[in-house]
Design an enzyme around this catalytic site. Structure first.
Site, PDB file in Angstrom:
ATOM      1  N   HIS A  83      -6.812  -4.677  10.728  1.00  0.00           N
ATOM      2  CA  HIS A  83      -6.610  -4.478   9.291  1.00  0.00           C
ATOM      3  C   HIS A  83      -5.366  -5.210   8.794  1.00  0.00           C
ATOM      4  O   HIS A  83      -4.428  -5.456   9.552  1.00  0.00           O
ATOM      5  CB  HIS A  83      -6.591  -2.988   8.906  1.00  0.00           C
ATOM      6  N   GLU A 120      -9.437  -1.873   6.065  1.00  0.00           N
ATOM      7  CA  GLU A 120     -10.003  -1.610   7.386  1.00  0.00           C
ATOM      8  C   GLU A 120     -11.230  -2.495   7.628  1.00  0.00           C
ATOM      9  O   GLU A 120     -11.750  -3.106   6.682  1.00  0.00           O
ATOM     10  CB  GLU A 120     -10.401  -0.131   7.481  1.00  0.00           C
ATOM     11  N   ASP A 163      -6.810  -2.659  14.820  1.00  0.00           N
ATOM     12  CA  ASP A 163      -8.227  -2.885  14.504  1.00  0.00           C
ATOM     13  C   ASP A 163      -8.419  -4.099  13.593  1.00  0.00           C
ATOM     14  O   ASP A 163      -9.505  -4.312  13.053  1.00  0.00           O
ATOM     15  CB  ASP A 163      -8.848  -1.628  13.871  1.00  0.00           C
ATOM     16  N   ASP A 223       0.824  -1.209   0.000  1.00  0.00           N
ATOM     17  CA  ASP A 223       0.000   0.000   0.000  1.00  0.00           C
ATOM     18  C   ASP A 223       0.858   1.260   0.000  1.00  0.00           C
ATOM     19  O   ASP A 223       2.084   1.199   0.153  1.00  0.00           O
ATOM     20  CB  ASP A 223      -0.955  -0.004   1.211  1.00  0.00           C
TER      21      ASP A 223
HETATM   22  P1  PGA Z   1       2.551  -1.284  12.697  1.00  0.00           P
HETATM   23  O1  PGA Z   1       1.339  -1.412  11.690  1.00  0.00           O
HETATM   24  O2  PGA Z   1       3.547  -2.286  12.243  1.00  0.00           O
HETATM   25  O3  PGA Z   1       3.051   0.114  12.534  1.00  0.00           O
HETATM   26  O4  PGA Z   1       1.992  -1.584  14.046  1.00  0.00           O
HETATM   27  C1  PGA Z   1       0.924  -2.692  11.346  1.00  0.00           C
HETATM   28  C2  PGA Z   1      -0.159  -2.566  10.315  1.00  0.00           C
HETATM   29  O5  PGA Z   1      -0.895  -1.577  10.351  1.00  0.00           O
HETATM   30  O6  PGA Z   1      -0.267  -3.453   9.470  1.00  0.00           O
END
Ligand code: PGA
Length: 243
Positions: free
Chosen positions: A138, A143, A136, A67
């Site tokens: 995702h 999301e 959350d 992404d």
């Molecule tokens: P993070 O994000 O590694 O910064 O905790 C993980 C994600 O959102 O996939």
């Protein structure tokens, strides 16, 4: 779905890195799916060290990232292209022409997303996909509510994700982009093998819902239950609600 639990994230990174190193050594033309965020940084450091030590070469490896934020200027340090260059690509012998990151400044976003899907498909698809998981649930920027058959598209960030990611933007939530271009859940599930890293207590509920919950769009990572080759590499804190 397999879950491996390690005392520390350093031990988990070493084990996950070995999967990547062995796979690249077995197939130097492998296609890697790569991820950004705080989680993969340690793994990328292990890969860079292994490359410097001559234990693996990325010269003919190709990569597609999950992404990219929409709208950040090209030179902004937190674009995922710049993150990848800084954390991995500048530190290994990969040819940057073989590394693909969505263009978050594309005026034709739909065209950009369709071309990205097409380029990945034409290359033969991802052999090993690295994933993190949002607090959350995702995966990439899919999301809660993202359909399990979703493909690469523009997505809007949940407030929880904006809050989580503000730490990369001087702690200022208003500086975090509100949308991104992201591979879809179906795009991710096309990978032949998936390695998910989850570290820290703030990921424990998402890991539990992903591994033990009934698959539901409320927890996008629960879609991974339908994939034949997924391993979660967790530290003890992230695995603490698995029981
Ligand atoms: P993070 O994000 O590694 O910064 O905790 C993980 C994600 O959102 O996939």
């Amino acid at each position: 779905m397999k879950v491996e639990v390690f005392k520390t994230k350093e031990e988990a990174n070493a084990a996950a890195a070995k999967v990547f190193i062995d796979a690249v050594n077995a197939n130097p033309n492998i296609i890697l799916g790569l991820a950004t965020g705080g989680t993969p940084e340690g793994l990328y450091a292990v890969l860079a060290d292994a490359n410097k030590a001559g234990k693996v070469s990325f010269k003919t490896v190709r990569s597609w990232n999950l992404d990219e934020y929409v709208g950040l200027p090209k030179e902004h340090p937190e674009t995922y292209r710049n993150f990848m260059n800084r954390k991995l690509f500048d530190n290994i012998d990969i040819d940057k022409a073989n590394t693909h990151v969505l263009n978050g400044l594309a005026t034709d976003k739909e065209g950009e997303c369709a071309a990205y899907e097409a380029s990945l498909k034409a290359a033969g698809g991802v052999d090993i996909q690295l994933l993190g998981i949002g607090s959350d649930g995702h995966i990439a920027f899919n999301e809660p509510g993202s359909p399990f058959d979703s493909r690469t598209r523009e997505v809007f960030l949940e407030q929880q994700t904006i809050d989580d990611n503000a730490r990369f933007f001087d702690g200022d939530k208003s500086k975090v982009p509100t949308s991104a271009l992201s591979m879809g859940i179906a795009t991710i599930l096309d990978a032949k093998k998936i390695v998910l890293l989850a570290y820290g207590a703030n990921k424990a509920q998402a890991v539990r819902d992903a591994v033990k919950g009934t698959p539901d769009v409320k927890c996008p990572a629960s879609a991974l239950q339908s994939h034949p080759d997924v391993t979660f590499y967790c530290d003890e804190a992230a695995a603490s609600l698995l029981g």
